[in-house]
Design an enzyme around this catalytic site. Structure first.
Site, mmCIF file in Angstrom:
data_model
loop_
_atom_site.group_PDB
_atom_site.id
_atom_site.type_symbol
_atom_site.label_atom_id
_atom_site.label_comp_id
_atom_site.label_asym_id
_atom_site.label_seq_id
_atom_site.Cartn_x
_atom_site.Cartn_y
_atom_site.Cartn_z
ATOM 1 C CE1 TYR A 1 12.368 32.366 4.912
ATOM 2 C CE2 TYR A 1 12.299 29.973 4.678
ATOM 3 C CZ TYR A 1 12.168 31.240 4.128
ATOM 4 O OH TYR A 1 11.834 31.375 2.803
ATOM 5 C CG MET B 1 8.803 24.227 -0.376
ATOM 6 S SD MET B 1 7.753 25.300 -1.359
ATOM 7 C CE MET B 1 6.629 25.921 -0.095
ATOM 8 C CE LYS C 1 -0.552 -0.139 5.033
ATOM 9 N NZ LYS C 1 -1.512 -0.160 6.156
ATOM 10 N NE ARG D 1 -6.519 0.880 11.321
ATOM 11 C CZ ARG D 1 -5.281 0.674 10.895
ATOM 12 N NH1 ARG D 1 -4.421 1.686 10.858
ATOM 13 N NH2 ARG D 1 -4.869 -0.517 10.517
#
Length: 386
Positions: free
Chosen positions: A267, A326, A49, A146
């Site tokens: 940053y 990013m 998956k 679940r």
């Protein structure tokens, strides 16, 4: 033997890619065989998956199939459709089950829906009443809360003589919520509940264990085991060494720059340099799945006291400093000899020298998330078994 350098002549695109992945399919196949060995006499599936945990369902599915896997688990039907071309006679289970409008897709591609609710069960009953017999599987909740029929509903279904003749489950399964903690008494509770379910569905195969459950021992194996993360080189049980590393993620060094003591980095100016430094700016960031929480500083979302991630280059572990951005990440390479690193070199983000789960822990997460979060910009190279 795992060898991430076995192909000395990668493609031109790979050679200059900003970010790249090397996937060792020989190691992947060996890991499946090892989980098959640990599963004893029962069959061993392969869980593919999420695009084979981010590594490519086509190539990984082919490798598992050629290694001998004949049972596969995917999350959604479209993954099963893709896999079918690479595993022509395998049984492919779709863990999210089936929805109205998907009947043709399941029948044409011989996919097995895993029915996990009363609504899905009722819909499937109507499908087989109209179209005839087709295999399905039943998921039973034994404490995860679940997906799955309740324990009571599952036992009632097992004894229901009025169910349609075309309703023919080939597998009953459940899932351990604490298999990665062998000391948890909840594993035994789930096992005992599932043993009752398995006995109620006499003559139908049963499956309880994913990667972690396999290590709990033969009682947990039933008829089919379902390894996932262990196949891809990740940790499935806390404190246990993983199997062979399968993937190496690398980013290219765009620039090596000198920076003065007292200067700040990235940053927010959250890292101040305490010495004259050399910094490697590399072309990977959170858009590539190199998580912001791997930053060396300035990320209050990370807990647990981690000082951030490291990379590996020229035989040295080098720390991330400042915030991951990013598209770019900054590593402190001051302690790497200047002659050993230059623009265009590659730094290992995770792989054989920077274990996947060590990097994940630095981010406050798990290896699953790093693998399945790999971005679209990675150029991939697959090393095939000889």
């Amino acid at each position: 033997m795992t060898d991430f350098d076995s192909d000395p002549s990668p493609s031109g695109d790979f050679d200059v890619a900003p970010v790249r992945l090397t996937v060792d399919l020989a190691a992947l196949s060996d890991n499946w065989r090892e989980m098959q060995r640990r599963s004893g006499r029962v069959r061993t599936a392969a869980v593919v998956k999420a695009d084979a945990y981010g590594l490519g369902i086509e190539d990984c599915g082919t490798a598992f199939y050629e290694a001998g896997a004949r049972d596969f688990f995917v999350a959604v039907a479209q993954e099963g459709v893709t896999l079918r071309s690479y595993a022509p006679d395998a049984r492919i289970y779709v863990l999210s089950g089936i929805w109205p409008g998907q009947e043709q897709m399941f029948f044409e591609n011989d996919l097995v829906p895993v029915l996990a609710s009363e609504e899905q069960l009722a819909f499937w009953m109507s499908v087989v009443s109209e179209h005839g017999d087709h295999p399905c599987a039943l998921q039973v909740d034994t404490g995860f809360n679940r997906l799955g029929l309740s324990f009571e509903d599952a036992l009632a279904l097992a004894g229901d003589v009025s169910r349609p003749a075309g309703f023919s489950p080939v597998l009953v399964l459940s899932h351990l919520h604490s298999g990665d903690n062998p000391a948890s008494p909840l594993n035994r509770q789930q096992l005992e509940l599932f043993q009752q379910v398995s006995a109620a569905f006499e003559g139908i195969e049963s499956s309880l264990s994913a990667s972690a459950g396999i290590f709990l021992g033969p009682e947990y194996h039933f008829d089919l085991t379902r390894p996932g993360i262990a196949l891809y080189g990740g940790e499935s049980v806390g404190g246990m060494m993983p199997l062979k590393p399968v993937v190496k993620a690398e980013a290219r060094v765009i620039q090596v720059r000198d920076a003065a003591a007292g200067g700040t980095v990235s940053y927010g100016a959250t890292h101040q340099l305490s010495r004259e430094s050399r910094l490697a700016i590399v072309s990977a960031g959170y858009a590539d799945g190199y998580l912001r929480s791997l930053s060396g500083s300035g990320v209050p979302i990370r807990t647990g006291g981690s000082s951030g991630a490291f990379g590996f280059i020229a035989g040295h572990r080098v720390p991330v400093i400042g915030r991951v951005t990013m598209d770019l990440t900054i590593f402190d390479v001051t302690d790497v000899p200047a002659s050993d690193i230059r623009t265009g070199d590659y730094i290992e983000l995770f792989g054989p020298n920077m274990p996947l789960d060590d990097v994940a822990r630095a981010a406050g997460t798990i290896g699953y998330e790093l693998l399945t979060g790999l971005g679209l910009r990675y150029e991939r190279r697959y090393i095939y078994p000889e």
